[in-house]
Enzyme design. Structure first.
Site, short mmCIF file in Angstrom:
data_model
loop_
_atom_site.label_atom_id
_atom_site.label_comp_id
_atom_site.label_asym_id
_atom_site.label_seq_id
_atom_site.Cartn_x
_atom_site.Cartn_y
_atom_site.Cartn_z
CG ASN A 208 -0.23 -0.05 2.50
OD1 ASN A 208 0.47 0.89 2.85
ND2 ASN A 208 -0.36 -1.15 3.25
CG ASP A 276 -7.44 -4.82 6.26
OD1 ASP A 276 -7.05 -4.74 7.43
OD2 ASP A 276 -7.91 -3.86 5.62
N PRO A 303 -3.83 -11.46 10.70
CG PRO A 303 -1.84 -11.69 11.90
CD PRO A 303 -2.46 -11.94 10.56
CB ILE A 305 -1.22 -6.21 14.95
CG1 ILE A 305 -0.77 -7.10 13.80
CG2 ILE A 305 -0.15 -6.14 16.02
CD1 ILE A 305 0.28 -6.49 12.92
CG PHE A 323 -2.87 5.82 13.21
CD1 PHE A 323 -2.30 5.53 14.44
CD2 PHE A 323 -2.57 7.03 12.60
CE1 PHE A 323 -1.44 6.41 15.06
CE2 PHE A 323 -1.70 7.93 13.20
CZ PHE A 323 -1.13 7.62 14.43
O1 C5P Z 1 -9.05 -2.04 10.23
P1 C5P Z 1 -8.11 -1.01 9.78
O2 C5P Z 1 -6.98 -1.53 8.95
O3 C5P Z 1 -8.71 0.20 9.14
O4 C5P Z 1 -7.50 -0.45 11.16
C1 C5P Z 1 -6.45 0.42 11.19
C2 C5P Z 1 -5.72 0.27 12.49
O5 C5P Z 1 -5.57 -1.09 12.82
C3 C5P Z 1 -4.31 0.82 12.41
O6 C5P Z 1 -3.98 1.28 13.71
C4 C5P Z 1 -3.50 -0.40 12.03
O7 C5P Z 1 -2.15 -0.27 12.45
C5 C5P Z 1 -4.22 -1.50 12.75
N1 C5P Z 1 -4.21 -2.80 12.07
C6 C5P Z 1 -3.55 -3.86 12.65
N2 C5P Z 1 -3.57 -5.10 12.06
C7 C5P Z 1 -4.27 -5.30 10.92
C8 C5P Z 1 -4.95 -4.23 10.33
C9 C5P Z 1 -4.90 -3.00 10.93
O8 C5P Z 1 -2.90 -3.67 13.67
N3 C5P Z 1 -4.28 -6.50 10.37
#
Ligand code: C5P
Length: 397
Positions: A208, A276, A303, A305, A323
């Site tokens: 990305n 994702d 996963p 995180i 975020f």
């Molecule tokens: O669900 P989304 O990707 O929009 O969420 C964004 C937040 O979740 C960010 O803080 C990102 O670092 C964290 N995140 C994560 N693990 C993932 C997807 C997103 O820690 N697989």
């Protein structure tokens, strides 16, 4: 200033060692006490007598010195300081530090220590530019060692370029910055940053547009307030900050493992743009182009995180910040994301192409906490980082 601070000064063998005599004087003028360690090569440039006269202390020189070991063992010596300063850090000393050698007193102290280390490189410009030295420098930075200098200019060998040791007063200023207590001194904070790369096959991946600049700015701002920062980063465009422990990963799964290794922490800031999904059953060999056929990629979920750490039953950080990079209904989506993931705060921003935020220098955020929503004016990512770091400091102390 540096009152009651104790510096272990390792003087390596380079012509810049003469400046270390002045450095001892300047450090002591600022109130610090200095215990000097002189390498064998260092003794070729400055004498143990002048070093110990200026430090007002005996100088340590030998790894296998029976008197020294009886009085103060090398392990104890390595731990007794608030900061270890290596000046001059010669190409050879840097290589030893990067490789973890322990074949003399200086390198053994550097390997045995658990106190922060600062190095002031000094060497011929070609030695500095050499890929081996540059590799070692990157390793040292990744190990959390702070570098001060080198400066550019005329050198004792007659050449011109980067390689001159920083001036004693610059080193004293860097020491002050590293040692002066801030509101986050004693707090350990994890920051994730950058994109992840999810392999399709050994040469292709899904990524990305995250540059890693906001996460890097946050890690630097937290460090400047005195925090011990662990920085877990994907393959970002910007270099990780100095003076923080950096763990480099590529995939979301590796990021989760690195985060779990870094725990426990007082706060965790998840600024990374984690993919994702990953490609299910990524191929171990390069996928071939076949006539008329298009590859079919299947995905599986990565996963989460942020959610994993937010929902930990035991050892959850006191503050977890996520975020939300959104393109539509930013605040609504971020508010429900905060609840769904279980984090304490969400930093929400609109990453629609027209905002220029993703990969840009500025950010326009809304901070969503348990007590409401705050719109911050558009400002540089560095300013967002400083303001967020102040808020984190207030919430942790
Ligand atoms: O669900 P989304 O990707 O929009 O969420 C964004 C937040 O979740 C960010 O803080 C990102 O670092 C964290 N995140 C994560 N693990 C993932 C997807 C997103 O820690 N697989």
């Amino acid at each position: 200033m540096l009152a009651k601070k104790h510096i272990l000064l390792i003087i390596g063998g380079g012509i810049a060692a003469f400046k270390s005599l002045d450095l001892i004087r300047r450090l002591r003028e600022s109130g610090a006490s200095v215990t000097p360690v002189l390498t064998r090569a260092g003794e070729e440039f400055v004498t143990p007598l002048s070093v110990s006269a200026l430090a007002g202390k005996r100088v340590f020189r030998d790894l296998f010195d029976l008197t020294d070991e009886a009085e103060m063992g090398h392990i104890e010596l390595s731990r007794s300081a608030d900061l270890i300063v290596v000046a001059p850090a010669t190409a050879d000393l840097m290589a030893k530090m990067a490789q973890g050698h322990a074949d003399d007193l200086a390198s053994t102290l550097l390997l045995a220590t658990d106190t922060p280390v600062m190095a002031a490189p000094a060497m011929n410009v070609r030695m500095w530019d050499h890929p081996a030295t540059q590799r070692n420098m990157a390793t040292l930075k990744g190990d959390g060692i702070r570098l001060v200098g080198p400066n550019e200019g005329d050198m004792a060998c007659g050449e011109h370029g980067p390689g001159r040791m920083a001036e004693p007063l610059e080193i004293v200023a860097a020491v002050q910055e590293a040692l002066v207590d801030g509101p986050l001194t004693g707090k350990r904070i994890l920051v994730t940053s950058g994109p992840t790369h999810e392999p399709i096959d050994p040469v292709r991946y899904i990524a990305n547009r995250s540059s890693g600049s906001q996460g890097t700015a946050i890690a630097s701002a937290l460090r400047d307030l005195g925090a011990e920062v662990v920085f877990v980063t994907g393959p970002a465009d910007v270099a990780p900050p100095e003076g923080v422990e950096t763990m480099r990963i590529e995939t979301a799964q590796q990021m989760l493992e690195a985060v779990q290794t870094a725990l426990p922490v007082d706060a965790a800031i998840f600024a990374a743009a984690v993919a994702d999904w990953r490609v299910a059953g990524a191929s171990n060999s390069k996928m071939k182009k076949t006539k008329g056929g298009l590859p079919k990629l299947e995905f599986e979920e990565n996963p989460d995180i942020l959610a994993t750490v937010s929902q930990m039953d035991e050892g959850r950080p006191s503050l977890v910040v996520g975020f939300a990079a959104e393109t539509d209904d930013v605040v609504d989506n971020a508010t429900s994301k905060r609840k769904r993931k279980g984090c304490d705060w969400i930093v929400a921003n609109d990453v629609s192409h027209a905002t220029g935020i993703m990969g840009g220098k500025e950010n326009d955020i809304t901070l969503i906490t348990g007590s409401g929503t705050e719109d911050w004016p558009r400002m540089s990512k560095d300013d967002v980082a400083r303001r967020l770091a102040d808020r984190i400091a207030k919430s942790l102390t």
